[in-house]
Design a protein around this motif. Structure first.
Motif, short mmCIF file in Angstrom:
data_model
loop_
_atom_site.label_atom_id
_atom_site.label_comp_id
_atom_site.label_asym_id
_atom_site.label_seq_id
_atom_site.Cartn_x
_atom_site.Cartn_y
_atom_site.Cartn_z
N GLY A 242 48.60 51.35 34.22
CA GLY A 242 47.54 52.19 34.77
C GLY A 242 46.76 53.00 33.75
N PHE A 243 47.11 52.89 32.46
CA PHE A 243 46.45 53.77 31.50
C PHE A 243 44.96 53.46 31.32
CE2 PHE A 243 47.90 50.48 28.37
CZ PHE A 243 46.69 50.21 27.75
N LEU A 244 44.50 52.28 31.76
CA LEU A 244 43.10 51.92 31.59
C LEU A 244 42.17 52.61 32.59
CD1 LEU A 244 43.03 48.09 30.81
CD2 LEU A 244 42.14 49.94 29.39
N ARG A 245 42.72 53.14 33.68
CA ARG A 245 41.87 53.64 34.77
C ARG A 245 40.88 54.71 34.30
NH1 ARG A 245 46.59 53.24 38.03
NH2 ARG A 245 47.00 55.46 37.73
N LEU A 246 41.36 55.68 33.53
CA LEU A 246 40.50 56.77 33.10
C LEU A 246 39.37 56.26 32.21
CD1 LEU A 246 43.06 59.63 32.32
CD2 LEU A 246 41.50 59.47 34.27
N ALA A 247 39.69 55.35 31.29
CA ALA A 247 38.68 54.82 30.37
C ALA A 247 37.62 54.02 31.12
CB ALA A 247 39.34 53.95 29.31
N VAL A 248 38.03 53.25 32.12
CA VAL A 248 37.07 52.49 32.91
C VAL A 248 36.14 53.43 33.67
CG1 VAL A 248 36.84 50.89 34.86
CG2 VAL A 248 38.56 50.46 33.09
N ALA A 249 36.69 54.51 34.21
CA ALA A 249 35.86 55.49 34.90
C ALA A 249 34.84 56.10 33.95
CB ALA A 249 36.73 56.57 35.52
N VAL A 250 35.24 56.35 32.71
CA VAL A 250 34.35 56.93 31.71
C VAL A 250 33.17 55.99 31.45
CG1 VAL A 250 34.13 57.50 29.25
CG2 VAL A 250 36.05 58.40 30.58
N VAL A 251 33.44 54.71 31.25
CA VAL A 251 32.36 53.78 30.91
C VAL A 251 31.43 53.56 32.10
CG1 VAL A 251 33.39 51.53 31.48
CG2 VAL A 251 31.89 51.74 29.50
N HIS A 252 31.97 53.59 33.31
CA HIS A 252 31.11 53.49 34.50
C HIS A 252 30.18 54.70 34.62
CE1 HIS A 252 33.79 50.34 36.71
NE2 HIS A 252 32.83 49.77 36.02
N ARG A 253 30.71 55.89 34.34
CA ARG A 253 29.87 57.09 34.40
C ARG A 253 28.76 57.05 33.35
NH1 ARG A 253 34.78 59.92 35.22
NH2 ARG A 253 34.81 60.56 33.02
N HIS A 280 46.92 47.56 35.71
CA HIS A 280 46.34 48.89 35.54
C HIS A 280 45.56 49.36 36.75
CE1 HIS A 280 47.59 49.10 31.37
NE2 HIS A 280 47.12 47.88 31.19
N ASP A 281 45.58 48.57 37.81
CA ASP A 281 44.91 48.96 39.06
C ASP A 281 43.46 49.34 38.82
OD1 ASP A 281 44.70 49.41 41.78
OD2 ASP A 281 45.32 51.51 41.64
N VAL A 282 42.76 48.49 38.07
CA VAL A 282 41.34 48.71 37.81
C VAL A 282 40.54 47.54 38.37
CG1 VAL A 282 41.65 50.16 35.78
CG2 VAL A 282 41.55 47.68 35.51
N MET A 283 39.27 47.80 38.62
CA MET A 283 38.38 46.79 39.18
C MET A 283 37.33 46.41 38.14
SD MET A 283 39.29 46.04 42.34
CE MET A 283 40.99 46.10 41.79
N PRO A 284 37.53 45.37 37.38
CA PRO A 284 36.53 44.96 36.39
C PRO A 284 35.25 44.50 37.07
CG PRO A 284 38.64 43.84 36.03
CD PRO A 284 38.70 44.48 37.38
N ASP A 285 34.14 44.64 36.35
CA ASP A 285 32.88 44.09 36.82
C ASP A 285 32.76 42.62 36.45
OD1 ASP A 285 31.53 46.71 37.70
OD2 ASP A 285 32.16 47.14 35.65
N ILE A 286 33.40 42.27 35.33
CA ILE A 286 33.42 40.89 34.84
C ILE A 286 34.81 40.63 34.25
CG2 ILE A 286 32.33 39.17 33.34
CD1 ILE A 286 29.90 41.06 33.11
N VAL A 287 35.33 39.46 34.49
CA VAL A 287 36.60 39.03 33.88
C VAL A 287 36.34 37.73 33.13
CG1 VAL A 287 38.97 38.28 34.28
CG2 VAL A 287 37.99 40.09 35.70
N SER A 288 36.71 37.68 31.88
CA SER A 288 36.61 36.42 31.13
C SER A 288 37.99 35.79 31.02
CB SER A 288 36.03 36.66 29.73
OG SER A 288 36.83 37.57 29.00
N MET A 289 38.01 34.48 30.97
CA MET A 289 39.28 33.73 30.90
C MET A 289 39.08 32.49 30.06
SD MET A 289 39.12 32.72 34.93
CE MET A 289 37.47 32.87 35.62
N GLY A 290 40.18 31.92 29.60
CA GLY A 290 40.10 30.73 28.76
C GLY A 290 41.47 30.19 28.41
N LYS A 291 41.70 29.91 27.14
CA LYS A 291 42.91 29.33 26.55
C LYS A 291 43.86 28.62 27.53
CE LYS A 291 42.97 32.36 22.48
NZ LYS A 291 42.42 31.40 21.52
N PRO A 292 44.72 29.34 28.31
CA PRO A 292 45.70 28.63 29.15
C PRO A 292 45.11 27.95 30.37
CG PRO A 292 45.85 30.98 29.53
CD PRO A 292 44.88 30.80 28.40
#
Length: 449
Positions: A242-253, A280-292
């Motif tokens: 969950g440590f990402l939640r605060l940082a994601v809120a910051v970038v959205h603001r 981290h119970d966050v909601m990304p606006d975009i998710v990238s994926m690949g390799k596996p």
């Protein structure tokens, strides 16, 4: 401790455990093959190990070299369900025998695959765009983010790697051998206790806030925060949950979007979630994926909010000749089926816990193991010659990696100074293979004692 301790050397990601042609052995029977490699690839040639390995086959968690030596693969997260998995190979082959064409034709398997893949994401990520590589996926994600925000500035961690297109290389500090990052890219330390003490969530969010202010002051604005959700190139940082939640809120603001780069941690590797960002119970606006995604077949893509994709497509279209082909779709669908049918996400949890216990046992015996981090079957183990995590030793890691190769285990490095053993074996790993790995690591550390 000496006040004059030399500062550790920053290591670009492609220099970690890389072969140096100056170390060639005159009587090595591989010399002709090595010479051909150098002629063909030139300065772009990158090979693992001081003594490169010629591989000829692989199955499950094992790879076999031309000299008949078998190696336990603890490095490659690309064949995540196991090297040359028969069901994946069969799906790929069977579809190639019938039809393979670009995505501008309707095909049942493609839509079945995309529906299955979308079901693993939160509902707000309504659209999938397929590409052939994680680099392409992250390049597209950045373009969409910059269109959505009307800004250019990007926030990344200081040893991040997000790919190798021109745009994505600019935001991949670990790929740079010299020179500064562009003015529109600002880095923050990775989310560990060395940088942020006991409150990693608040410290990381404060760093993102300061980076956003810098970008605004420079006139770029904030387009996105992009992070690999387990911070693999930075040295593997997964906790606290969950440590990402605060940082994601910051970038959205600040008017930016959050891009979760799941190219390395995605598809069940972290065990308690199919995607790393879900821990981290966050909601990304975009998710990238690949390799596996294709277990070795070149597949990648993004999951994205439909409004962001629609706005981007008002300005420019997107089409990829080889992505979303019937063969790619059949292959990707087979990977999802194998993960589910063989309970590989659960196995990542069980074997990951067993592996962590083994690593902790070694750490209790050898103080040079200064930290163990990660989740599921994606772990980072820091080594320090004096046991102090503030004195990382990339040289010790390099020596241990090459010693483990002699004990028939393949493993990689990560971190700003190459101080972290990066552990990410195929998800079909067994307890016996964990034991083999722990035994090899113990012997390799003792050899460097």
């Amino acid at each position: 401790m000496s006040a004059h301790r030399s500062k550790p050397t920053t290591r670009p990601i492609l220099d970690m455990n890389a072969y140096d042609a100056r170390d060639a052995k005159p009587d090595d029977p591989k010399n002709d093959l090595l010479a051909r490699r150098q002629r063909n690839f030139g300065a772009a040639s990158v090979l693992f190990y001081r003594d490169p390995i010629e591989m000829v086959s692989a199955s499950g968690c094992w790879m076999t070299a031309a000299d008949g030596t078998s190696y336990l693969d603890f490095y490659n997260n690309v064949p995540s369900v196991g090297h040359c998995h028969p069901r994946v190979v069969a799906a790929m082959t069977d579809q190639a025998k019938k039809l393979n064409i670009n995505s501008r034709y309707l095909h049942q398997t493609t839509e079945e695959y995309l529906d299955r893949l979308k079901a693993t994401f939160p509902d707000h990520l309504e659209n999938i765009v397929l590409t052939c590589s994680g680099s392409e996926a992250n390049d597209l994600a950045l373009r969409i983010a910059q269109r959505a925000s009307g800004a250019r500035g990007i926030i990344v961690t200081e040893s991040a790697y997000h790919g190798n297109t021109a745009t994505v290389t600019e935001i991949s500090p670990s790929a740079h051998k010299r020179g500064d990052l562009p003015d529109h890219v600002v880095v923050v330390p990775p989310p560990g206790s060395l940088a942020y003490g006991d409150d990693i969530a608040a410290g990381f969010a404060d760093a993102v806030h300061d980076a956003a202010k810098t970008l605004i002051d420079r006139g770029h604005g904030v387009a996105a925060l992009i992070v690999d959700s387990i911070f693999s190139s930075d040295g593997v940082f997964s906790n606290p949950r969950g440590f990402l939640r605060l940082a994601v809120a910051v970038v959205h603001r600040a008017g930016g979007v959050f891009i979760a780069d799941e190219v390395q941690p995605g598809f069940g590797r972290t065990a308690d979630a199919f995607w790393g960002f879900l821990r981290h119970d966050v909601m990304p606006d975009i998710v990238s994926m690949g390799k596996p995604m294709g277990n070795g077949f070149p597949m990648a893509g993004i999951a994205v909010r439909s409004d962001l994709l629609a706005a981007f497509c008002e300005d420019v279209g997107y089409f990829n000749t080889f992505a979303a082909s019937p063969v790619a779709s059949a292959t990707g669908l087979a990977v999802l089926n194998v993960i589910a049918d063989e309970n590989l996400q659960a196995n990542a949890g069980v074997c990951g816990a067993y592996l962590r216990d083994g690593l902790q046992h070694l750490a209790d015996q050898d103080g040079r193991i200064s930290d163990i981090r990660g989740a599921g079957l994606f772990l980072g183990v820091d080594l320090s010659a004096d046991g102090n995590p503030e004195n990382p030793s990339g040289q010790l890691v390099a020596d241990v990696i090459n010693a483990m190769r002699r004990h028939r285990v393949l493993i990689g490095a990560a971190g700003k100074y190459g101080q972290t053993l990066k552990i990410r074996p195929p998800l079909c790993l067994s307890h016996n293979e964990v034991d083999f790995f722990i035994d090899a690591l113990g012997k390799s550390l003792r050899a460097r004692g």
